[in-house]
Design an enzyme around this catalytic site. Structure first.
Site, short mmCIF file in Angstrom:
data_model
loop_
_atom_site.label_atom_id
_atom_site.label_comp_id
_atom_site.label_asym_id
_atom_site.label_seq_id
_atom_site.Cartn_x
_atom_site.Cartn_y
_atom_site.Cartn_z
N TYR A 170 0.82 -1.12 -0.09
CA TYR A 170 0.08 0.11 0.12
C TYR A 170 1.05 1.19 -0.03
O TYR A 170 1.87 1.29 0.80
CB TYR A 170 -0.70 -0.09 1.35
CG TYR A 170 -1.82 1.29 1.38
CD1 TYR A 170 -2.73 1.20 0.53
CD2 TYR A 170 -1.77 2.08 2.40
CE1 TYR A 170 -3.79 2.60 0.53
CE2 TYR A 170 -2.40 3.26 2.42
CZ TYR A 170 -3.47 3.38 1.55
OH TYR A 170 -4.54 4.38 1.61
N ASP B 288 9.23 2.91 0.19
CA ASP B 288 8.24 3.35 0.92
C ASP B 288 8.24 2.98 2.31
O ASP B 288 7.88 2.09 2.80
CB ASP B 288 6.88 2.98 0.56
CG ASP B 288 5.44 3.52 1.03
OD1 ASP B 288 5.66 4.19 2.08
OD2 ASP B 288 4.59 3.38 0.77
N LYS C 252 3.56 8.56 9.10
CA LYS C 252 3.47 7.95 10.48
C LYS C 252 4.25 8.28 11.62
O LYS C 252 4.17 9.64 11.94
CB LYS C 252 3.42 6.42 10.34
CG LYS C 252 2.15 6.14 9.26
CD LYS C 252 1.85 4.78 9.18
CE LYS C 252 0.55 4.41 8.36
NZ LYS C 252 0.65 3.81 7.21
C1 LIG Z 1 0.11 4.60 5.83
C2 LIG Z 1 0.67 4.24 4.54
C3 LIG Z 1 0.94 5.31 3.47
C4 LIG Z 1 -0.19 6.06 3.48
O1 LIG Z 1 -0.02 7.31 4.25
P1 LIG Z 1 -1.05 8.07 4.74
O2 LIG Z 1 -0.49 9.27 5.70
O3 LIG Z 1 -2.19 7.18 5.36
O4 LIG Z 1 -1.51 8.94 3.67
C5 LIG Z 1 1.56 4.98 2.44
N1 LIG Z 1 2.48 3.59 2.55
C6 LIG Z 1 2.63 3.15 3.44
C7 LIG Z 1 3.69 1.94 3.50
C8 LIG Z 1 1.79 3.10 4.59
O5 LIG Z 1 1.54 2.28 5.56
#
Ligand SMILES: *Cc1c(COP(=O)(O)O)cnc(C)c1O
Length: 426
Positions: free
Chosen positions: A143, A238, A266
């Site tokens: 994601y 990511d 995060k």
């Molecule tokens: C949470 C998450 C996102 C998206 O971040 P948001 O602050 O919710 O937009 C993107 N990549 C990873 C790996 C994530 O866990």
């Protein structure tokens, strides 16, 4: 037990789609009414019915030192008096960038944004602008936020709700998103040779946490690095979930692999809306106003968000023992859960990396999206509700990682193990 939550959920449904501002919160996949929270301190959440929960979500990661961490709260209060936004540069943004670049490897320049979604979306645009190519590879079950290009075979809420393709994402956009299974280098090589010189980037959660927690096979990340070097593809890590969580320097540090661009979110905001992307000078200098790859944000580098993130990151930098303490606690929990699940006698797998962990009711190893979805996720619902009733707040989906925070005590972990035993007995 949940009267006030039920009342609020009904009221919320009148004004907010599905009653929530982010889908996984709705408990749709585990059933029941979502719990409305009132406050939290340290490792504990308190809901609007005054139930207390041991928290294993940590706001999906940010609360790595526990909720309402005193130095962060104090810093926010002090900063807010000086205004909450200027729309002009501040010294604090330099302090933040300097701190981050001192903590994480391979980042020469960094741009702050307001969410992980923005970080991933902007880094992909940058990779495309830099390479002058359009296609990119992402992995099934990973994601990268909710930008159009990433909503193809995505993990997290899309996995939870079994959404295969998203209405509103045009076929033109989706056609540039190439996907294959995580942990399968051969599949990547095939895609790369089929789309020779057309691929701008490979984006990967280097330790995925959005299909549960999945570990990279030995040599996998090195293999991706090698393919990207050979084919002049930008490797994007990511690290929105893993950055500042698995180590101060994230997966790049933990596995000693260099990415070209890295995305953060995060933990970086300490519970306020912050994201960032950064990387090598020669790529980052294509970002506006240095270059023509446009990227902007009215509230980017917001002072309240920056001071929250800065205060947390500084603490993590100054106390590197936090990471070994957290990992020790996570392994203790894992070992305890493994004992209890073994006595129970049904198939299960626990994946763990640093302070991330996930329980899969699977009879084989869980190494990718296919094996994560093949697990008995019906049973996860029962486990989730059994634990919730006893005051343990687990992710309301079998496809989400647990996040430990360092305010958790060994007594909390023992209670969690014992409540698991009780849940399995019923
Ligand atoms: C949470 C998450 C996102 C998206 O971040 P948001 O602050 O919710 O937009 C993107 N990549 C990873 C790996 C994530 O866990």
């Amino acid at each position: 037990m949940y009267e006030n939550s039920k009342r609020l959920f009904e009221r919320a449904g009148k004004y907010i789609p599905g009653g929530v501002n982010s889908p996984v919160r709705a408990f749709k996949s585990v059933g029941g009414t979502p719990i409305f929270m009132k406050k939290a301190k340290g490792a504990y959440l308190f809901d609007v019915d005054d139930n207390r929960y041991i928290d294993y979500i940590a706001s999906w990661g940010p609360m790595i030192l526990g909720h309402a961490y005193d130095p962060i709260i104090k810093a926010i209060q002090e900063k807010a008096i000086e205004s909450t936004s200027f729309g002009a540069p501040t010294e604090l943004e330099i302090d933040m960038a300097e701190l981050i670049i001192g903590m994480v490897p391979n980042v020469d320049l960094i741009r702050m944004v307001s969410s992980g979604t923005e970080a991933c979306m902007s880094s992909l645009r940058l990779a495309r602008g830099f390479t002058q190519k359009n296609k990119f590879i992402k992995f099934e079950g990973c994601y990268h936020g909710h930008a159009d290009s990433f909503l193809v075979k995505a993990g997290s809420g899309l996995a939870t709700f079994d959404i295969q393709s998203v209405p509103g994402v045009t076929s033109g956009v989706a056609a540039d998103t190439l996907t294959c299974a995580y942990n399968d280098l051969h599949a990547v090589e095939n895609l790369v040779s089929h789309h020779k010189n057309k691929i701008a980037a490979i984006i990967v959660e280097p330790v995925p946490g959005n299909m549960g927690c999945i570990l990279p096979k030995a040599g996998y990340l090195e293999g991706l690095r090698k393919i990207c070097d050979e084919e002049k593809i930008v490797l994007i890590f990511d690290e929105v979930m893993t950055g500042f969580r698995l180590a101060a320097g994230g997966v790049q540090e933990k596995y000693n692999i260099q990415a070209d661009l890295v995305c953060y979110g995060k933990v970086i905001g300490g519970g306020l809306p912050v994201g960032a992307f950064g990387g090598k000078q020669k790529i980052m200098e294509h970002i506006s106003p240095l270059g023509n790859v446009y990227q902007a944000g009215t509230l980017s580098g917001n002072p309240i968000a920056m001071i929250a993130g800065y205060t947390l990151l500084k603490e993590l930098k100054d106390n590197p023992l936090i990471y070994s303490e957290l990992e020790k606690k996570t392994i203790y929990l894992k070992n305890g859960l493994e004992r209890v699940f073994s006595d129970w006698g049904n198939p299960f797998v626990i994946n763990q990396s640093g302070s991330m962990l996930s329980v899969h009711f699977s009879d084989g190893p869980v190494t990718d999206f296919a094996s994560a979805t093949a697990a008995n996720n019906e049973f996860y619902k029962k486990y989730f509700h059994g634990m919730l009733k006893q005051g343990v707040y687990l992710p309301p989906s079998a496809f989400e990682s647990w996040f430990l925070n360092n305010a958790l005590t060994y007594a909390d972990l023992d209670a969690t193990i014992e409540f698991t035993r009780k849940t399995l007995e019923t």
